[in-house]
Design a protein around this motif. Structure first.
Motif, PDB file in Angstrom:
ATOM      1  N   TRP A 231     -99.956   5.761 -66.392  1.00 16.22           N
ATOM      2  CA  TRP A 231     -98.850   4.937 -66.992  1.00 16.22           C
ATOM      3  C   TRP A 231     -97.606   5.453 -65.949  1.00 16.22           C
ATOM      4  CZ3 TRP A 231     -96.140   8.384 -69.220  1.00 16.22           C
ATOM      5  CH2 TRP A 231     -96.725   9.613 -70.643  1.00 16.22           C
ATOM      6  N   TYR A 232     -98.152   7.198 -65.848  1.00 20.48           N
ATOM      7  CA  TYR A 232     -96.912   8.598 -65.919  1.00 20.48           C
ATOM      8  C   TYR A 232     -97.301   7.848 -63.880  1.00 20.48           C
ATOM      9  CZ  TYR A 232     -94.850  12.924 -64.743  1.00 20.48           C
ATOM     10  OH  TYR A 232     -94.383  13.778 -64.488  1.00 20.48           O
ATOM     11  N   ILE A 233     -98.259   8.240 -63.543  1.00 16.59           N
ATOM     12  CA  ILE A 233     -98.311   7.989 -62.169  1.00 16.59           C
ATOM     13  C   ILE A 233     -97.521   6.663 -61.294  1.00 16.59           C
ATOM     14  CG2 ILE A 233    -100.172   7.989 -60.466  1.00 16.59           C
ATOM     15  CD1 ILE A 233    -102.185   9.343 -62.487  1.00 16.59           C
ATOM     16  N   GLN A 234     -97.911   5.505 -61.881  1.00 14.70           N
ATOM     17  CA  GLN A 234     -97.700   4.457 -61.221  1.00 14.70           C
ATOM     18  C   GLN A 234     -95.747   4.610 -61.452  1.00 14.70           C
ATOM     19  OE1 GLN A 234     -98.757   0.489 -62.443  1.00 14.70           O
ATOM     20  NE2 GLN A 234    -100.816   0.714 -62.817  1.00 14.70           N
ATOM     21  N   ALA A 235     -95.430   4.535 -62.712  1.00 18.27           N
ATOM     22  CA  ALA A 235     -93.551   4.833 -63.359  1.00 18.27           C
ATOM     23  C   ALA A 235     -93.372   6.370 -62.005  1.00 18.27           C
ATOM     24  CB  ALA A 235     -93.558   5.131 -64.586  1.00 18.27           C
ATOM     25  N   ALA A 236     -94.168   7.016 -61.716  1.00 17.80           N
ATOM     26  CA  ALA A 236     -93.235   7.655 -61.235  1.00 17.80           C
ATOM     27  C   ALA A 236     -93.417   7.741 -59.906  1.00 17.80           C
ATOM     28  CB  ALA A 236     -94.270   9.410 -60.992  1.00 17.80           C
ATOM     29  N   THR A 237     -94.370   7.159 -58.818  1.00 15.03           N
ATOM     30  CA  THR A 237     -93.864   7.089 -57.660  1.00 15.03           C
ATOM     31  C   THR A 237     -94.415   5.079 -57.641  1.00 15.03           C
ATOM     32  OG1 THR A 237     -96.652   6.859 -57.854  1.00 15.03           O
ATOM     33  CG2 THR A 237     -96.024   8.985 -56.826  1.00 15.03           C
ATOM     34  N   SER A 238     -93.433   5.055 -55.740  1.00 12.71           N
ATOM     35  CA  SER A 238     -94.545   4.028 -55.611  1.00 12.71           C
ATOM     36  C   SER A 238     -95.503   3.729 -54.987  1.00 12.71           C
ATOM     37  CB  SER A 238     -93.129   3.534 -54.319  1.00 12.71           C
ATOM     38  OG  SER A 238     -92.264   3.265 -55.316  1.00 12.71           O
ATOM     39  N   PRO A 239     -96.482   2.100 -55.009  1.00 16.52           N
ATOM     40  CA  PRO A 239     -97.613   2.211 -54.463  1.00 16.52           C
ATOM     41  C   PRO A 239     -97.730   2.898 -52.996  1.00 16.52           C
ATOM     42  CG  PRO A 239     -96.723  -0.182 -55.313  1.00 16.52           C
ATOM     43  CD  PRO A 239     -95.395   1.259 -55.287  1.00 16.52           C
ATOM     44  N   LYS A 240     -99.029   2.826 -52.702  1.00 16.18           N
ATOM     45  CA  LYS A 240     -99.228   3.986 -51.934  1.00 16.18           C
ATOM     46  C   LYS A 240    -100.729   3.885 -50.924  1.00 16.18           C
ATOM     47  CE  LYS A 240     -99.715   7.393 -55.654  1.00 16.18           C
ATOM     48  NZ  LYS A 240     -99.466   6.483 -56.515  1.00 16.18           N
ATOM     49  N   ASP A 241    -100.262   4.204 -49.160  1.00 18.03           N
ATOM     50  CA  ASP A 241    -102.326   3.797 -49.033  1.00 18.03           C
ATOM     51  C   ASP A 241    -102.458   5.438 -48.510  1.00 18.03           C
ATOM     52  OD1 ASP A 241    -102.157   1.662 -49.172  1.00 18.03           O
ATOM     53  OD2 ASP A 241    -100.873   1.591 -47.399  1.00 18.03           O
ATOM     54  N   VAL A 242    -103.758   6.173 -49.458  1.00 17.40           N
ATOM     55  CA  VAL A 242    -103.848   7.109 -49.114  1.00 17.40           C
ATOM     56  C   VAL A 242    -105.397   7.405 -48.655  1.00 17.40           C
ATOM     57  CG1 VAL A 242    -104.446   9.105 -50.489  1.00 17.40           C
ATOM     58  CG2 VAL A 242    -102.834   7.871 -51.260  1.00 17.40           C
ATOM     59  N   VAL A 243    -105.090   8.251 -47.223  1.00 18.32           N
ATOM     60  CA  VAL A 243    -106.756   8.354 -46.745  1.00 18.32           C
ATOM     61  C   VAL A 243    -106.899  10.340 -46.718  1.00 18.32           C
ATOM     62  CG1 VAL A 243    -107.556   9.126 -44.590  1.00 18.32           C
ATOM     63  CG2 VAL A 243    -106.289   6.543 -44.944  1.00 18.32           C
ATOM     64  N   ILE A 244    -107.988  10.433 -47.800  1.00 18.64           N
ATOM     65  CA  ILE A 244    -108.669  11.440 -47.941  1.00 18.64           C
ATOM     66  C   ILE A 244    -109.431  12.505 -46.898  1.00 18.64           C
ATOM     67  CG2 ILE A 244    -109.596  13.315 -49.285  1.00 18.64           C
ATOM     68  CD1 ILE A 244    -109.003  10.884 -51.860  1.00 18.64           C
ATOM     69  N   VAL A 245    -109.010  13.182 -46.751  1.00 17.20           N
ATOM     70  CA  VAL A 245    -109.727  14.241 -45.106  1.00 17.20           C
ATOM     71  C   VAL A 245    -110.367  14.834 -45.209  1.00 17.20           C
ATOM     72  CG1 VAL A 245    -109.803  14.945 -42.790  1.00 17.20           C
ATOM     73  CG2 VAL A 245    -108.106  12.957 -43.541  1.00 17.20           C
ATOM     74  N   VAL A 246    -111.452  15.142 -45.670  1.00 15.05           N
ATOM     75  CA  VAL A 246    -112.317  17.048 -46.097  1.00 15.05           C
ATOM     76  C   VAL A 246    -113.115  17.501 -44.971  1.00 15.05           C
ATOM     77  CG1 VAL A 246    -113.953  15.441 -47.670  1.00 15.05           C
ATOM     78  CG2 VAL A 246    -113.926  17.654 -48.231  1.00 15.05           C
ATOM     79  N   ASP A 247    -112.670  18.556 -44.976  1.00 13.84           N
ATOM     80  CA  ASP A 247    -113.610  19.377 -44.278  1.00 13.84           C
ATOM     81  C   ASP A 247    -115.192  19.731 -44.669  1.00 13.84           C
ATOM     82  OD1 ASP A 247    -114.589  21.957 -42.772  1.00 13.84           O
ATOM     83  OD2 ASP A 247    -112.554  22.771 -42.447  1.00 13.84           O
ATOM     84  N   VAL A 248    -116.183  19.342 -44.325  1.00 15.58           N
ATOM     85  CA  VAL A 248    -117.853  19.465 -44.592  1.00 15.58           C
ATOM     86  C   VAL A 248    -118.432  20.813 -43.649  1.00 15.58           C
ATOM     87  CG1 VAL A 248    -118.223  17.949 -46.333  1.00 15.58           C
ATOM     88  CG2 VAL A 248    -118.131  17.373 -43.603  1.00 15.58           C
ATOM     89  N   SER A 249    -117.428  21.746 -42.665  1.00 13.91           N
ATOM     90  CA  SER A 249    -118.284  22.436 -41.770  1.00 13.91           C
ATOM     91  C   SER A 249    -118.471  23.077 -42.570  1.00 13.91           C
ATOM     92  CB  SER A 249    -116.704  22.849 -40.677  1.00 13.91           C
ATOM     93  OG  SER A 249    -115.988  23.389 -41.163  1.00 13.91           O
ATOM     94  N   GLY A 250    -119.662  24.059 -41.465  1.00 19.55           N
ATOM     95  CA  GLY A 250    -120.427  25.348 -42.645  1.00 19.55           C
ATOM     96  C   GLY A 250    -119.549  26.515 -43.597  1.00 19.55           C
ATOM     97  N   SER A 251    -118.283  26.808 -42.951  1.00 15.96           N
ATOM     98  CA  SER A 251    -117.398  27.421 -43.472  1.00 15.96           C
ATOM     99  C   SER A 251    -117.303  26.854 -45.012  1.00 15.96           C
ATOM    100  CB  SER A 251    -116.217  27.737 -42.885  1.00 15.96           C
ATOM    101  OG  SER A 251    -114.982  26.652 -42.876  1.00 15.96           O
ATOM    102  N   MET A 252    -117.469  26.028 -45.135  1.00 20.08           N
ATOM    103  CA  MET A 252    -116.880  25.305 -46.844  1.00 20.08           C
ATOM    104  C   MET A 252    -118.140  25.332 -47.940  1.00 20.08           C
ATOM    105  SD  MET A 252    -113.439  24.271 -47.122  1.00 20.08           S
ATOM    106  CE  MET A 252    -113.672  22.956 -48.640  1.00 20.08           C
ATOM    107  N   LEU A 334    -103.808   3.785 -40.769  1.00 22.09           N
ATOM    108  CA  LEU A 334    -102.891   3.180 -41.534  1.00 22.09           C
ATOM    109  C   LEU A 334    -102.458   3.188 -41.358  1.00 22.09           C
ATOM    110  CD1 LEU A 334    -101.906   7.274 -43.497  1.00 22.09           C
ATOM    111  CD2 LEU A 334    -102.874   5.746 -44.345  1.00 22.09           C
ATOM    112  N   ASN A 335    -102.116   3.123 -39.666  1.00 23.84           N
ATOM    113  CA  ASN A 335    -100.954   1.847 -38.237  1.00 23.84           C
ATOM    114  C   ASN A 335    -101.813   0.534 -38.886  1.00 23.84           C
ATOM    115  OD1 ASN A 335    -100.021   4.371 -38.242  1.00 23.84           O
ATOM    116  ND2 ASN A 335    -100.633   4.887 -36.547  1.00 23.84           N
ATOM    117  N   GLU A 336    -103.490   0.345 -38.988  1.00 21.02           N
ATOM    118  CA  GLU A 336    -103.708  -0.665 -38.351  1.00 21.02           C
ATOM    119  C   GLU A 336    -103.618  -1.151 -39.688  1.00 21.02           C
ATOM    120  OE1 GLU A 336    -107.577  -3.047 -37.904  1.00 21.02           O
ATOM    121  OE2 GLU A 336    -107.746  -1.232 -37.128  1.00 21.02           O
ATOM    122  N   ALA A 337    -103.603  -0.627 -40.928  1.00 16.15           N
ATOM    123  CA  ALA A 337    -103.261  -1.277 -42.474  1.00 16.15           C
ATOM    124  C   ALA A 337    -101.728  -1.801 -42.428  1.00 16.15           C
ATOM    125  CB  ALA A 337    -103.535  -0.426 -43.381  1.00 16.15           C
TER     126      ALA A 337
END
Length: 1080
Positions: A231-252, A334-337
């Motif tokens: 209820w907090y998150i929906q009221a605080a923001t509009s709908p969103k498209d999110v791509v999460i990009v995570v680094d999984v290289s050796g230093s992580m 995101l552009n294609e969507a």
């Protein structure tokens, strides 16, 4: 000697070429005799003929009307709109009051203010002194709030354990929001149906009305953070498209990867069903965490979020981090969507989680995002290393995002929440107060208190903004105000009595997910505990109304249309064991000002008509006071929740007080009261009839326990023929026996089953929950006919022990009226098995007592297979798309396999060292050596190491399960089954005037090798990889929220975060690095 010859001669007569002969005429004689006897018995002790006569007598003074489904659904929707509208007005008043209070409040860095902390109230220290922020806070159990102890004169404050409860931001926010107390109380006075009202602050505190005592978990921790609630998150923001990009290289490696995983999970927790998401991992190359989701966005519903979390656990590090290609791939998704009209069509964001970015990626932004900067980029720098901090911050600041630095797990929650404040800026600056409604969810406080009548909720919420001119361009979100609506209370506005015996109402969201439906099963049992299913609030309408194969109903309702649809459906009663075929008319419409659509179902036949009769209050009131009468306490005859003085009244007490003039101000359903009074008068003679049987000098047959009747108005009368000390079915028709009572969701099971059987004929069945108790219920429908229209008035029956039927059956089978001397067929012979089964194939009577209540196919697969082949029984497939199945023991993690015992040891060592390192980082090093601190830390290791075996874990799945039904056009049959060296004969005969069959089977021929048992066990529906992927990727039709706030020209994008440094001694820092290296 003569007797032996007679027995030998009889056995020879029954055998022809080694094949036993079962005379069909003998079985028919038994069936007819048994049918007459049990019909007479059931009619006598239930009084069914008398009740049918009483309703026949009044047919001249009643009228039968056809139910107008279209009119009914519109009326229900309007009443729901009015109810929900009152909630929205209450929330608006709260938002206005909070904004005004902030406008006139001057921030005070040194403010000291004592408030009621919900964790500390009414508690004392060892010396008996009140704790700071505690004090006496009166609490009283309140019926309206599910009998929880509350304070309706005061709100109080909950603060998560990870937030300092005397932080200046907290104190100023709490002080400022004190003004909401008066608004809470005023709202409750204006609308007494309001439940919880609250203000969730952007700083982390939660003001709740009425005030309660907040109970921490077993470790003394409060993890509830209002900012992570939907209820907090929906009221605080509009709908969103999110791509999460995570680094999984050796230093992580090591702790960094642990923090990164927690960061991803926390971001996922901030997404809802109006959002879309995908996750990309990168090192030397780019890969999708779920390969099936390549190049697309998927809805961030609970199912998909939990699926991503499982996959995230399998991430491991390797290679060099090359972020450029990952960013390109993210922008392409995101552009294609956006180009294809998919996703949210509102906010778009990339979440970059890394320990550093060395590449020159400016050209990526120039190609895909500049100058419009339509996609915001949020960056999360993981670990204590600050070498690449400026690079990572530059990415966020040049793409209208926000940069945060996360060095420990404790930092994750607060830093992730920052992105919500950024996304809310355009809405805040524009001062758009969008009202949002959430999907169904379980109130965790109520669930933990076992108050399950208010379990499923929806919330209405509205953002609260700073109106101060000096902060306008920053778009300061102060928090969110809201209130809860118990969905059961909402569904009371679609009364069951208006929908008929099989009718029901349901609600869905704009995404097609079930908000309320009688067939929604949100809980499952794990051991002895009830738990919410992982996907309980993302159950699609098509998964419950699964006969809507073309999804016409779903599509029309999601689009917000008004209309009607007819479907032939297979449905079940008795917990899925018994199938019924119905033709259902669906009527649907939108509930204005909400994202919800309402549907009602009327079943062709009895559901089409309702009859109306009139009696005076004086005539009916005395009959309502009879001791054998109760009414449906979950139905709303009179509104007892408006006046606190009425909340302890049962529905029957409220009705009597209203009708007698003692409480004329009660709001009551006049139409329902009229039906109830009429039924009370018509059924009143049953009390005298049952009493006369009790007083009869010949007494009541042993084993006859309860006579009962129920009417369409929710009225039940019953007579206990047996005292509770001798009664086998002690819970039958008690408040705990939900299956056999009128509830908000359904009519009693004996009523529903009787309605599908010819009126006047008794239907017999053995309730599933009473297999051990060995009871039988006999029930029949009672109808009213005017002209060519017939309506069901009720059902009547008797509950008895199984011995009542058994004794009569064995006595009949021992007699042979047409044969002199010894019977040609006796069921006590070891060569013969005799059964009485019902129309769904369940055994009522057998020589083997452990067979009673079981499905006959499990006992003898050969005979059941033959009956199905001959068409006497029909197999019907049913589907359950809300099932829970045990995980496959052979399933392995898609990202990592257990390669060897050494790897298992290494993994355990890695886990220990990682947690030990985390312990060093998050706790005071000096204090570590004190025994108390060390003892407190130990549970955190033991809890996380307690893993369940995979085979014991239940997960959502789809199942198919069979049900069987007798084809009544085939009255009798017999057959011979060839089983290797022997042959088995059987004879089946319908028992007249009932739903029962008599089955006599030759017992000396074992066919189990040729014919496997037929079970009713559900089978998991397995999907191959391509089908599974297609199902996961498919995006059903949905209705997007009307408002979107993604851009405002006055937004101050320069406020894009900064690095937070943590001091650490050199020796500990070196130790940490060493442990981290070992752990990976």
């Amino acid at each position: 000697m003569m007797l032996m010859w007679i027995i030998l001669f009889s056995s020879l007569c029954l055998t022809v070429n080694g094949q036993m002969k079962i005379p069909p005429e003998t079985v028919q004689q038994w069936a007819v005799s048994f049918g007459k006897e049990i019909t007479a018995l059931s009619a006598k002790y239930s009084g069914a003929r008398l009740l049918q006569k009483k309703y026949k007598d009044i047919e001249g003074v009643v009228k039968i009307e056809e139910v107008d489904g279209e009119e009914l659904v519109k009326k229900f929707a309007e009443e729901m709109e009015q109810m929900l509208g009152r909630k929205m007005k209450s929330v608006k008043r709260l938002a206005e009051a909070a904004e005004d209070a902030d406008f006139y409040h001057e921030y005070n860095e040194t403010l000291e203010f004592d408030y009621y902390n919900s964790m500390l109230i009414n508690t004392v220290d060892e010396d008996g002194n009140q704790l700071p922020l505690g004090g006496e806070f009166p609490l009283e159990k309140n019926e309206h709030f599910n009998k929880l102890p509350v304070n309706t004169q005061q709100s109080n404050i909950q603060v998560p354990t990870n937030v300092y409860n005397k932080d200046p931001d907290i104190l100023n926010g709490v002080y400022m929001s004190e003004t909401l107390n008066d608004v809470f109380i005023e709202n409750f006075q204006k609308d007494s149906s309001l439940t919880w009202q609250y203000f969730g602050s952007a700083t982390g505190f939660f003001r709740l009305y009425p005030g309660i005592q907040w109970i921490p978990d077993e470790n003394g921790v409060v993890t509830y953070d209002c900012r992570t609630r939907n209820w907090y998150i929906q009221a605080a923001t509009s709908p969103k498209d999110v791509v999460i990009v995570v680094d999984v290289s050796g230093s992580m490696k090591g702790l960094r990867l642990t923090i990164a995983k927690h960061t991803i999970n926390t971001i996922l927790d901030t997404l809802g069903e109006n959002d879309f998401v995908n996750i990309i991992a990168y090192s030397d190359y780019v890969r999708y965490v779920e390969p099936c989701f390549r190049g697309t966005l998927v809805q961030a519903d609970l199912d998909n979020r939990e699926h991503f979390k499982l996959l995230i656990e399998g991430l491991h590090v390797k290679g060099e981090g090359k972020v450029k290609n990952a960013m390109k791939e993210s922008f392409k998704i995101l552009n294609e969507a956006a180009a294809l009209g998919q996703g949210s069509l509102c906010n778009q964001a990339i979440m970059l989680i890394t320990d550093g970015a060395m590449e020159d990626f400016q050209d990526v932004f120039e190609e895909f995002n500049w100058p419009e900067r339509r996609v915001r980029v949020f960056t999360y720098l993981i670990g204590r290393e600050m070498t690449f901090a400026e690079n990572v911050k530059w990415i966020a600041c040049n793409n209208k995002g926000y940069y945060t630095h996360i060095s420990t797990l404790a930092d994750v929650q607060e830093n992730v929440m920052e992105y919500l404040h950024v996304l809310s800026r355009p809405m805040v600056i524009n001062h758009d107060h969008d009202i949002i409604w959430t999907e169904a969810y379980m109130d965790s406080v109520l669930f933990n208190s076992q108050a399950q009548s208010l379990l499923l909720m929806t919330s209405v919420a509205m953002p609260v903004f700073s109106k101060k001119e000096e902060t306008l361009s920053h778009g300061i979100l102060l928090g969110v105000v809201g209130t809860d609506v118990a969905l059961r209370e909402l569904m009371r506005l679609a009364p069951r009595y208006k929908l008929g015996v099989h009718g029901y109402a349901f609600l869905i969201t704009n995404n097609g997910y079930i908000l309320s439906h009688p067939d929604l099963r949100p809980l499952y049992k794990e051991g002895k505990k009830l738990k919410p299913k992982p996907n309980y609030n993302s159950v699609d309408l098509s998964e419950v109304e699964w006969e809507d194969t073309e999804e016409k109903l779903r599509t029309a309702m999601v689009k917000g249309e008004t209309g009607t649809l007819t479907l032939d459906v297979r449905t079940s009663v008795d917990k899925g064991r018994r199938v019924m075929f119905q033709k259902n008319d669906y009527f649907y419409t939108i509930i204005n000002e909400t994202p919800f659509s309402l549907g009602i179902v009327l079943t062709r036949g009895y559901g089409q008509y309702i009859f109306i009769g009139n009696v005076s209050v004086e005539e009916g009131l005395d009959d309502l006071l009879a001791p054998d009468l109760i009414i449906a306490n979950e139905w709303t005859y009179c509104e007892t929740d408006i006046d606190p003085a009425h909340r302890k009244l049962s529905q029957l007490q409220a009705v009597v007080r209203y009708l007698s003039g003692k409480e004329p101000d009660l709001e009551c359903d006049v139409e329902l009261l009229q039906q109830t009074l009429f039924d009370a008068v018509v059924t009143a003679p049953m009390e005298a009839y049952w009493t006369a049987l009790m007083l009869n000098t010949s007494g009541v047959d042993e084993g006859i326990e309860t006579a009962f009747l129920g009417t369409r108005s929710g009225l039940i009368r019953f007579q206990r023929y047996t005292g509770i000390e001798k009664r086998t079915a002690r819970s039958f028709l008690t408040s705990t026996d939900k299956e056999n009572m009128f509830t908000l969701d359904h009519f009693p099971v004996w009523y529903r089953r009787a309605a599908e059987h010819p009126a006047g004929q008794f239907l017999y069945y053995m309730p599933r929950q009473d297999n051990r108790g060995r009871i039988v219920v006999a029930t029949t429908a009672v109808t009213v006919t005017v002209g060519k229209k017939t309506a069901i008035a009720g059902a009547i029956g008797v509950q008895m022990t199984l011995e009542v039927l058994e004794s009569r059956l064995w006595a009949i089978m021992a007699q042979c009226s047409n044969v002199e001397g010894i019977c040609p067929l006796r069921c006590d012979s070891s060569d013969i098995e005799c059964y009485v089964i019902d129309n769904n194939g369940f055994v009522l009577i057998s020589k083997q007592r452990n067979n009673m209540g079981r499905f006959f196919g499990e006992i003898d697969g050969s005979v059941m297979t033959t009956l199905i082949r001959m068409g006497m029984f029909k197999r019907v497939s049913l589907f359950d798309y809300q099932a829970m199945c045990k995980m496959n023991l052979h399933s392995v993690n898609s990202a990592r396999r257990l390669l060897s015992p050494f790897y298992g040891l290494a993994s355990a060592l890695k886990w220990f060292l990682s947690n030990f390192l985390l312990f060093l980082l998050e706790f005071d090093v000096c204090g570590f050596w004190y025994m108390e601190s060390f003892a407190d830390a130990k549970p955190s290791f033991s809890v996380s190491s307690a893993h369940k075996k995979k085979g014991d874990i239940l997960q959502p799945c789809d199942t198919e399960y069979p049900s069987f039904i007798y084809e009544p056009s085939i009255k009798e049959t017999n057959s011979i089954i060839k089983c290797g060296r022997c042959q088995k004969m059987f004879v089946v005969q319908q028992i007249p005037e009932s739903n029962l069959l008599m089955l006599v089977v030759q017992a000396d021929c074992d066919c189990s090798r040729q014919y496997a048992p037929i079970t009713m066990e559900p089978m998991e529906v397995k999907y191959n990889d391509s089908v599974k992927c297609e199902r996961m990727r498919s995006q059903k039709i949905r209705r997007r929220p009307e408002s979107c706030h993604a851009y405002h020209p006055q937004e101050n994008a320069d406020d894009c975060g900064g690095a937070s440094f943590a001091s650490l001694s050199a020796s500990l820092f070196i130790s940490c690095l060493s442990f981290s290296a070992l752990a990976s």
